[in-house]
Design an enzyme around this catalytic site. Structure first.
Site, PDB file in Angstrom:
ATOM      1  N   SER A  79      31.377  50.222  33.601  1.00 26.06           N
ATOM      2  CA  SER A  79      30.950  51.576  33.270  1.00 26.06           C
ATOM      3  C   SER A  79      31.694  52.143  32.065  1.00 26.06           C
ATOM      4  CB  SER A  79      31.178  52.508  34.468  1.00 26.06           C
ATOM      5  OG  SER A  79      30.389  52.129  35.560  1.00 26.06           O
ATOM      6  N   GLN A  80      31.179  53.252  31.535  1.00 23.93           N
ATOM      7  CA  GLN A  80      31.835  53.948  30.433  1.00 23.93           C
ATOM      8  C   GLN A  80      33.240  54.368  30.872  1.00 23.93           C
ATOM      9  OE1 GLN A  80      29.648  57.384  29.150  1.00 23.93           O
ATOM     10  NE2 GLN A  80      30.783  57.557  27.233  1.00 23.93           N
TER      11      GLN A  80
END
Length: 359
Positions: A79-80
């Protein structure tokens, strides 16, 4: 490598994300590239391999790294980092906490929590994903993480936990997770709302939640994706035939976070809110879909409304009323919402929404 990593923390903090000293140290210590040894896909679908010049700069950017595709659909990723940071901070992880993670992904998120001193069990329904995460954690020399191939809905092997974090978009909270929580425990999960997955902090007895931030996640499969009585329509891939039915109302368009604030409010007040793509434009927009799911109204960040279909006039009026309501209440931010959840089929799904005053 040092050049690539030097500005990593600055990029994570860029949009105002607050990093505790302990979490900043964890991001600085855990080598993210070890968790994507075979490369990754960028948002535009391009494959980046370890030998490519952009590999390390992208690994140490504030961006999602897609690590598994099903055709054109991403089904596993790292994920970011800024979103990881917000969720881990919301989880309030302390040394010695037992943490259950639903969705192992690359193993990087579990590594960060273990570096904070937690004992982490991470589960993934995809056996190959679990195997790769286990191998990556071993290569990185991360202790304190157990990786299980298991169904996230049940939470995998028996055990009790101080914290549960969910890294895949879900329609609601599994009752099995609540059964696993120790007194005083909490769950951080991205729960579907109006076509997106805002992150909630969920507490039991009664099951209520506060909204942490807007987000978008890959959607879970099985019971965790169950439709319920307050489900919003699925996102519309593209709405054609749109015409402007109300002009822009703001000289300056809402910035991204304010637009997400409006979007969340619309979803709390109307069950036909979701997001839609408009041909020729890259971003998705807040939309109210009619019963066909192929027409309705779109609210643009400048307040203009586009509509299509036989109910265009009615949906324009509804969209206008929602925007007016949000504005008249002082443009409440997403964090001002409190959500009540109740059992609906196999999950505890959002049932009620209320605005509170932020301190």
């Amino acid at each position: 490598m040092e050049d690539a990593r030097r500005h990593y923390l600055d990029q994570i903090r860029y949009d105002g994300v607050a990093l505790s000293p302990a979490l900043a140290a964890a991001f600085a210590a855990v080598p993210r590239e070890v968790f994507v040894p075979d490369g990754f896909h960028r948002r535009d679908g391009r494959l980046v391999l370890p030998a490519d010049p952009e590999f390390l700069p992208t690994v140490y950017s504030n961006d999602v790294l897609v690590t598994k595709m099903n055709g054109d659909v991403p089904i596993s990723s790292s994920s970011q980092p800024s979103l990881m940071a917000v969720m881990i901070e919301a989880l309030d992880v302390r040394p010695g906490h037992r943490v259950l993670e639903i969705g192992a992904g690359t193993g990087y998120n579990a590594a960060l929590m273990a570096t904070l001193g937690a004992e982490v069990t991470t589960v993934d329904v995809q056996e190959d994903v679990a195997d790769r995460a286990r191998a990556a954690l071993a290569r990185a020399g991360i202790d304190g993480v157990r990786v299980e191939h298991a169904d996230g809905y049940t939470g995998g092997v028996d055990g009790r936990y101080d914290r549960i974090i969910v890294t895949v978009g879900v329609a609601g909270v599994s009752p099995h997770w609540l059964d696993r929580l120790e007194p005083g425990g909490l769950i951080v999960a991205p729960v579907e709302h109006a076509g997106t997955h805002p992150v909630l902090v969920v507490r039991p007895d009664p099951v209520t939640a506060s909204v942490v931030c807007p987000a978008g996640f890959m959607t879970a499969a099985g019971p965790l994706a169950s439709r319920h009585q307050h489900s919003h329509p699925p996102p519309a891939p593209a709405l054609g035939g749109l015409a402007e039915t109300a002009p822009a109302r703001w000289g300056t368009a809402l910035e991204a976070y304010a637009y997400r604030d409006l979007w969340y409010a619309a979803g709390a007040w109307h069950n036909r809110a979701t997001h839609a793509s408009i041909p020729g434009r890259e971003q998705s927009f807040l939309a109210l879909l009619d019963d066909s799911g192929a027409a309705g109204a779109v609210v643009l960040p400048d307040g203009a409304i586009l509509a299509s279909g036989g109910s265009a006039e009615r949906y324009t009026a509804v969209a206008t009323a929602l925007v007016d309501r949000w504005w008249s209440l002082g443009r409440p931010p997403i964090r001002a919402w409190r959500v009540g959840l109740a059992l609906d089929g196999p999950i505890l799904a959002p049932r009620t929404w209320a605005l509170t005053k932020l301190r």
